[in-house]
Design an enzyme around this catalytic site. Sequence first.
Site, PDB file in Angstrom:
ATOM      1  N   ASN A 163       0.751  -1.370  -0.174  1.00 40.06           N
ATOM      2  CA  ASN A 163       0.009   0.012   0.003  1.00 40.06           C
ATOM      3  C   ASN A 163       1.062   1.117  -0.132  1.00 40.06           C
ATOM      4  O   ASN A 163       0.273   2.416  -0.737  1.00 40.06           O
ATOM      5  CB  ASN A 163      -1.039   0.028   1.157  1.00 40.06           C
ATOM      6  CG  ASN A 163      -0.361  -0.072   2.429  1.00 40.06           C
ATOM      7  OD1 ASN A 163       0.757  -0.542   2.608  1.00 40.06           O
ATOM      8  ND2 ASN A 163      -0.758   0.711   3.242  1.00 40.06           N
TER       9      ASN A 163
ATOM     10  N   GLU B 196       3.640  -5.387  12.177  1.00 42.41           N
ATOM     11  CA  GLU B 196       2.687  -4.230  12.184  1.00 42.41           C
ATOM     12  C   GLU B 196       1.667  -4.787  11.126  1.00 42.41           C
ATOM     13  O   GLU B 196       1.747  -5.057  10.156  1.00 42.41           O
ATOM     14  CB  GLU B 196       3.370  -3.184  11.446  1.00 42.41           C
ATOM     15  CG  GLU B 196       4.485  -2.531  12.226  1.00 42.41           C
ATOM     16  CD  GLU B 196       4.193  -1.810  13.437  1.00 42.41           C
ATOM     17  OE1 GLU B 196       2.936  -1.532  13.665  1.00 42.41           O
ATOM     18  OE2 GLU B 196       4.917  -1.610  14.522  1.00 42.41           O
TER      19      GLU B 196
ATOM     20  N   CYS C 109      -3.358   1.526   6.283  1.00 44.33           N
ATOM     21  CA  CYS C 109      -3.616   0.910   7.371  1.00 44.33           C
ATOM     22  C   CYS C 109      -4.305   1.789   8.586  1.00 44.33           C
ATOM     23  O   CYS C 109      -5.066   1.463   9.500  1.00 44.33           O
ATOM     24  CB  CYS C 109      -2.442   0.176   7.807  1.00 44.33           C
ATOM     25  SG  CYS C 109      -1.233   1.136   8.338  1.00 44.33           S
TER      26      CYS C 109
ATOM     27  N   GLU D 279       7.522   0.622  15.985  1.00 41.14           N
ATOM     28  CA  GLU D 279       8.534   1.105  15.130  1.00 41.14           C
ATOM     29  C   GLU D 279       8.620   2.555  15.420  1.00 41.14           C
ATOM     30  O   GLU D 279       8.028   2.939  16.352  1.00 41.14           O
ATOM     31  CB  GLU D 279       8.101   0.703  13.592  1.00 41.14           C
ATOM     32  CG  GLU D 279       8.040  -0.680  13.137  1.00 41.14           C
ATOM     33  CD  GLU D 279       7.646  -0.642  11.810  1.00 41.14           C
ATOM     34  OE1 GLU D 279       6.828   0.014  11.319  1.00 41.14           O
ATOM     35  OE2 GLU D 279       8.324  -1.641  11.168  1.00 41.14           O
TER      36      GLU D 279
HETATM   37  P1  NAD Z   1      -0.088  -9.424   2.955  1.00 44.25           P
HETATM   38  O1  NAD Z   1       0.143  -9.730   4.406  1.00 44.25           O
HETATM   39  O2  NAD Z   1      -0.603 -10.066   1.926  1.00 44.25           O
HETATM   40  O3  NAD Z   1       1.641  -8.997   2.439  1.00 44.25           O
HETATM   41  C1  NAD Z   1       2.500  -8.427   2.904  1.00 44.25           C
HETATM   42  C2  NAD Z   1       3.953  -8.998   2.747  1.00 44.25           C
HETATM   43  O4  NAD Z   1       4.328 -10.310   3.371  1.00 44.25           O
HETATM   44  C3  NAD Z   1       4.116  -9.195   1.253  1.00 44.25           C
HETATM   45  O5  NAD Z   1       5.451  -8.779   0.688  1.00 44.25           O
HETATM   46  C4  NAD Z   1       3.901 -10.815   0.895  1.00 44.25           C
HETATM   47  O6  NAD Z   1       4.486 -11.118   0.018  1.00 44.25           O
HETATM   48  C5  NAD Z   1       4.440 -11.143   2.067  1.00 44.25           C
HETATM   49  N1  NAD Z   1       4.125 -12.684   2.442  1.00 44.25           N
HETATM   50  C6  NAD Z   1       2.900 -13.234   2.278  1.00 44.25           C
HETATM   51  N2  NAD Z   1       2.833 -14.351   2.873  1.00 44.25           N
HETATM   52  C7  NAD Z   1       3.850 -14.685   3.572  1.00 44.25           C
HETATM   53  C8  NAD Z   1       4.376 -15.704   4.449  1.00 44.25           C
HETATM   54  N3  NAD Z   1       3.841 -16.914   4.474  1.00 44.25           N
HETATM   55  N4  NAD Z   1       5.561 -15.594   4.918  1.00 44.25           N
HETATM   56  C9  NAD Z   1       6.452 -14.683   4.969  1.00 44.25           C
HETATM   57  N5  NAD Z   1       6.024 -13.366   4.107  1.00 44.25           N
HETATM   58  C10 NAD Z   1       4.711 -13.467   3.428  1.00 44.25           C
HETATM   59  O7  NAD Z   1      -0.420  -7.781   3.189  1.00 44.25           O
HETATM   60  P2  NAD Z   1      -0.751  -6.993   2.067  1.00 44.25           P
HETATM   61  O8  NAD Z   1      -2.000  -7.405   1.330  1.00 44.25           O
HETATM   62  O9  NAD Z   1       0.418  -6.701   1.172  1.00 44.25           O
HETATM   63  O10 NAD Z   1      -0.932  -5.670   2.727  1.00 44.25           O
HETATM   64  C11 NAD Z   1      -2.198  -5.213   3.173  1.00 44.25           C
HETATM   65  C12 NAD Z   1      -2.186  -5.351   4.815  1.00 44.25           C
HETATM   66  O11 NAD Z   1      -1.237  -4.843   5.217  1.00 44.25           O
HETATM   67  C13 NAD Z   1      -3.397  -4.801   5.501  1.00 44.25           C
HETATM   68  O12 NAD Z   1      -3.987  -5.761   6.338  1.00 44.25           O
HETATM   69  C14 NAD Z   1      -2.775  -3.654   6.270  1.00 44.25           C
HETATM   70  O13 NAD Z   1      -3.717  -3.082   7.185  1.00 44.25           O
HETATM   71  C15 NAD Z   1      -1.495  -3.887   6.427  1.00 44.25           C
HETATM   72  N6  NAD Z   1      -0.721  -2.707   6.787  1.00 44.25           N
HETATM   73  C16 NAD Z   1      -0.199  -2.624   8.217  1.00 44.25           C
HETATM   74  C17 NAD Z   1       0.456  -1.629   8.501  1.00 44.25           C
HETATM   75  C18 NAD Z   1       0.948  -1.133   9.691  1.00 44.25           C
HETATM   76  O14 NAD Z   1       1.530  -0.308  10.082  1.00 44.25           O
HETATM   77  N7  NAD Z   1       0.228  -1.839  10.689  1.00 44.25           N
HETATM   78  C19 NAD Z   1       0.768  -0.733   7.293  1.00 44.25           C
HETATM   79  C20 NAD Z   1       0.608  -1.151   6.133  1.00 44.25           C
HETATM   80  C21 NAD Z   1      -0.457  -1.978   5.814  1.00 44.25           C
END
Ligand code: NAD
Length: 481
Positions: A150, A248, A282, A461
């Site tokens: 995002n 996060e 997020c 963080e």
């Molecule tokens: P996601 O969890 O699908 O993917 C995030 C990352 O994890 C990607 O690089 C993905 O390839 C990797 N990943 C996927 N499966 C994995 C596994 N089994 N092992 C290790 N890595 C793996 O999330 P997304 O769809 O890319 O992002 C959206 C989500 O992120 C939303 O839930 C949003 O709220 C959250 N988010 C949180 C914050 C925060 O600071 N809390 C900030 C931004 C986004």
Amino acid sequence: MQTIKNYINGELIAPIGKQYIDNYNPSNGKVYSLIPDSDERDVEIATKAALKAFTTWSITSKTERSRILMRISELISENLERLAIAESMDNGKPVALAKLVDIPRAASNFHFYATGILHYSAESHSMEDTAINYTLRSPVGVAGCISPWNLPLYLFTWKIAPALASGNCVVAKPSEITPMTAYLLSELCIEAGLPKGVLNIVHGYGHKVGAAISSHPSIPLISFTGGTKTGAEIARVAAPMFKKLSLELGGKNPNIIFADCDYEHMLKTTLNSSFSNQGQICLCGSRIFIERSMYEKFKKDFIPLVNKIKVGDPSDKDSRMGAVVSKPHMEKVLSYIELAKEEGGKVLCGGTQLKLEGELADGYYLAPTVIEELNYNCRTNQEEIFGPVVTIMPFDTEEEVLMYANSTQYGLASILWTENLTRAHRIANNLHTGIVWINCWLLRDLRTPFGGVKSSGVGREGGFEAFDFFTEPKNVCIKLK
Ligand code: NAD
């Protein structure tokens, strides 16, 4: 068509398996580049390179590490235009937003931690004349950094910068949905003279590259930002290996509006906190609670403003919203709008995909959507949608709105609008979130702790908290007599 490469041991190289993933431009639905479909073999050589580099980087002086990271920050700023266009093409966000927020913040992340490390110090604990304790803080080793789509470069650098500044080497994986600016960053790192192996970027799927990083025995700490389900999977793998974890995760943030608020300021900010980056932050306030006496007025003023938001070509400077990140994500958001209707919700505006003209006809555009008449505890109000969809609900009392606000499994951020000072402090104290914004939204001081409670994450963080995570404390006790 551009082919992205992995950045391993200072070089830009193809994945060992020679397989690639199509990279889509969300604004027109077309494949425009190829992403390495790397696997555990690529992670293995990246980790070996990082381990080797660690022997030197961990004892390189702070001033020298700082100098190189400052140079990376400068190069990001010098490449603002190019990086913003790349971010927009990969993610669908307006170029103007990437220029204003994403890329400047990526430069700030490096700048902040390059200077921060010069001021980081450890504690000492005196036992009067019996003994003195002092704490040494050393880099841990190879850090695994995994980030989402995002805010691609913004969040990628938010992890990498403190990890490198504190003397760790890194194996990092950007989202396979938005890898381009991480690739461009690897070119800038080479230009900045970052020693080889200090930062390694391996592109590919989460279940292959991400899983290989989180399960690798030579990577003792993982910093992850992404979905709650993925965070749970990483914790399941990493916890029995006793890795340090920073997670996060998702959010379902309340935006609480009292009738005594600064109305115009609230209205303008609420438009942003609802629909900025197509609602894919997020920290967006996706559940809007309005004091009942002002509910109808809010609705009457808010809906026309939402209808006026220009959704369009991300490269057009007048577009306030671009495309959502991918076709599957667009379908997910649309399915939540259908669910909201099944749950009794009334769609006040939006609710549909938008078809743009010509070249952009196959892009993933959604109309900003406002839904009312839903119960606080229905799925639409409890699950993260992560798109341009908000619900609005009236409330009567402080106790009631606190119960609504705290009712989800998430606890990332909350937004509160009131001019009543004591109420503001009282509610802030009782909100179960890691961050509370009062009469503002997304105002960030990089020194503050950033993160969530409950299913929104583990750890913080930001500021020196990041250095605490990326270093291992060791207490040394000296007896004085
Ligand atoms: P996601 O969890 O699908 O993917 C995030 C990352 O994890 C990607 O690089 C993905 O390839 C990797 N990943 C996927 N499966 C994995 C596994 N089994 N092992 C290790 N890595 C793996 O999330 P997304 O769809 O890319 O992002 C959206 C989500 O992120 C939303 O839930 C949003 O709220 C959250 N988010 C949180 C914050 C925060 O600071 N809390 C900030 C931004 C986004």
